[in-house]
Design a protein around this motif. Structure first.
Motif, short mmCIF file in Angstrom:
data_model
loop_
_atom_site.label_atom_id
_atom_site.label_comp_id
_atom_site.label_asym_id
_atom_site.label_seq_id
_atom_site.Cartn_x
_atom_site.Cartn_y
_atom_site.Cartn_z
N UNK A 202 21.55 -104.14 -46.76
CA UNK A 202 21.54 -102.83 -48.68
C UNK A 202 20.04 -103.49 -49.33
N UNK A 203 20.50 -104.30 -49.45
CA UNK A 203 19.19 -104.36 -50.97
C UNK A 203 17.73 -104.00 -50.41
N UNK A 204 17.50 -104.21 -48.93
CA UNK A 204 16.26 -103.39 -49.25
C UNK A 204 16.34 -102.07 -48.24
N UNK A 205 17.38 -101.49 -48.42
CA UNK A 205 18.09 -100.14 -48.07
C UNK A 205 17.62 -99.99 -46.65
N UNK A 206 17.58 -100.54 -45.72
CA UNK A 206 18.03 -100.49 -44.18
C UNK A 206 19.12 -100.19 -44.04
N UNK A 207 20.30 -100.86 -44.48
CA UNK A 207 21.55 -100.46 -44.41
C UNK A 207 22.02 -99.45 -44.68
N UNK A 208 22.07 -98.31 -45.00
CA UNK A 208 22.78 -97.51 -45.85
C UNK A 208 23.90 -96.41 -45.35
N UNK A 209 25.05 -96.94 -46.56
CA UNK A 209 26.21 -96.02 -46.11
C UNK A 209 26.50 -95.99 -44.39
N UNK A 210 26.76 -96.99 -43.84
CA UNK A 210 27.30 -97.20 -42.55
C UNK A 210 26.06 -96.46 -41.61
N UNK A 211 24.84 -96.49 -42.24
CA UNK A 211 23.26 -95.71 -41.71
C UNK A 211 22.35 -96.75 -41.60
N UNK A 212 21.48 -96.62 -40.12
CA UNK A 212 20.65 -97.18 -41.04
C UNK A 212 19.26 -97.06 -40.60
N UNK A 213 17.72 -97.52 -41.49
CA UNK A 213 16.68 -96.84 -41.20
C UNK A 213 16.83 -95.08 -41.36
N UNK A 214 17.61 -94.79 -42.91
CA UNK A 214 17.37 -93.59 -42.88
C UNK A 214 16.46 -94.09 -44.62
N UNK A 215 15.67 -93.37 -45.24
CA UNK A 215 14.86 -92.55 -46.60
C UNK A 215 13.77 -93.65 -46.36
N UNK A 216 13.72 -94.39 -47.74
CA UNK A 216 12.46 -94.92 -48.02
C UNK A 216 13.61 -96.61 -47.88
N UNK A 217 13.24 -97.51 -46.50
CA UNK A 217 13.84 -98.55 -46.49
C UNK A 217 12.88 -99.19 -46.55
N UNK A 218 12.98 -100.27 -47.06
CA UNK A 218 11.98 -101.30 -47.07
C UNK A 218 11.45 -101.13 -45.74
N UNK A 219 9.41 -101.56 -45.24
CA UNK A 219 9.21 -101.77 -44.80
C UNK A 219 8.60 -102.78 -44.26
N UNK A 220 8.15 -103.13 -45.52
CA UNK A 220 7.60 -104.55 -45.61
C UNK A 220 8.61 -106.06 -44.97
#
Length: 283
Positions: A202-220
């Motif tokens: 969640x902190x890396x925006x990889x998993x957000x509100x039950x969804x995966x790889x949405x919007x600007x997740x941290x690719x690094x």
């Protein structure tokens, strides 16, 4: 009589056990053996192809040496016929040298695309290249000697210059194409994976509100891998859940001696066909 009947029924029971079907361990060993045989056959084919190319290169050097020997004999003669024969042999040498250059490039590409680590073969290719450079020097010296003896090869010299120019252009184009193919191949076989706790993802925006790889997740935050090489990913956790979509038949989750999960990818092309990103939630 009782002993005989006991022995008879014992034999029947033993035969029945043997007819129940093959042992799963035996099936696994057979499959492993067949897989090894396929790998060995593939490597044999690679070796045979490269050895065939090497033989062609060696044969090319042999006929070049023969043509050079003929030139040495012809140069002692005089007259229009000897001039024409010199021209024909010079053209033959140029054509054969060009063929050998192409074969050396072919052998280099075969080694690059093979699954072998052929250090000795690389040295052999470098040796072939040095021999071609030496032949170029020798041919230029021979041309200079012929000009000094008033042999009329002006037309041939122009052809040689044009041929060398064409060769240089072709080599540059070949190099660019090889670089492009290598780059594209690398991109096609590159993937990224990450595993972490729900909080970390969640902190890396990889998993957000039950969804995966949405919007600007941290690719690094992901680790880059080569899907042809990296087929096993240790997750270092006793709990693992794959969040991205990958065909179930292309992988298996197993546990090691410490009950920690390991992701083993049995079919990389199928596994990464749906997504080049892998996200695993662990605890």
């Amino acid at each position: 009589m009782k002993k005989i009947l006991f022995l008879f029924f014992g034999i029947i029971a033993l035969v029945s056990c043997k007819q129940k079907g093959p042992d799963p361990k035996d099936v696994a060993l057979i499959q492993q053996r067949d897989s090894l045989n396929r790998i060995i056959a593939m490597k044999d084919n690679e070796i045979n192809d490269m050895m065939s190319t090497m033989n062609d290169i060696v044969e090319g050097f042999r006929v070049i040496n023969e043509a050079e020997d003929r030139l040495t004999v012809i140069r002692s003669d005089e007259g229009a016929s000897s001039t024409e024969r010199i021209r024909e042999n010079m053209q033959f040498i140029q054509q054969t040298m060009q063929q050998n250059r192409e074969l050396i490039n072919k052998l280099r590409n075969q080694l690059r695309q093979s699954s072998m680590n052929g250090e000795q073969l690389r040295r052999t290719i470098d040796n072939f290249t040095r021999q071609m450079e030496e032949k170029d020097v020798q041919l230029k010296q021979l041309q200079a000697d012929l000009v000094a003896k008033d042999v009329q090869i002006g037309e041939l010299s122009e052809q040689v210059v044009d041929l060398n120019s064409n060769i240089s252009t072709l080599q540059e184009e070949s190099t660019k194409k090889t670089q492009t193919i290598t780059s594209q191949d690398k991109q096609l076989n590159t993937a990224w994976f990450v595993y972490g706790t729900k909080k970390e993802l969640k902190e890396q925006r990889i998993y957000d509100d039950g969804k995966v790889l949405q919007n600007n997740f941290n690719r690094d935050y992901f680790t880059k891998i080569d899907i042809r090489v990296d087929k096993e990913i240790r997750l270092y956790s006793r709990s693992a859940k794959i969040l991205t979509a990958h065909p179930a038949s292309s992988y298996v989750l197993t546990q090691d001696a410490n009950k920690q999960y390991i992701l083993r990818i049995s079919n990389p092309q199928l596994f990464w066909s749906t997504s080049k990103y892998l996200v695993v939630m662990v605890k």
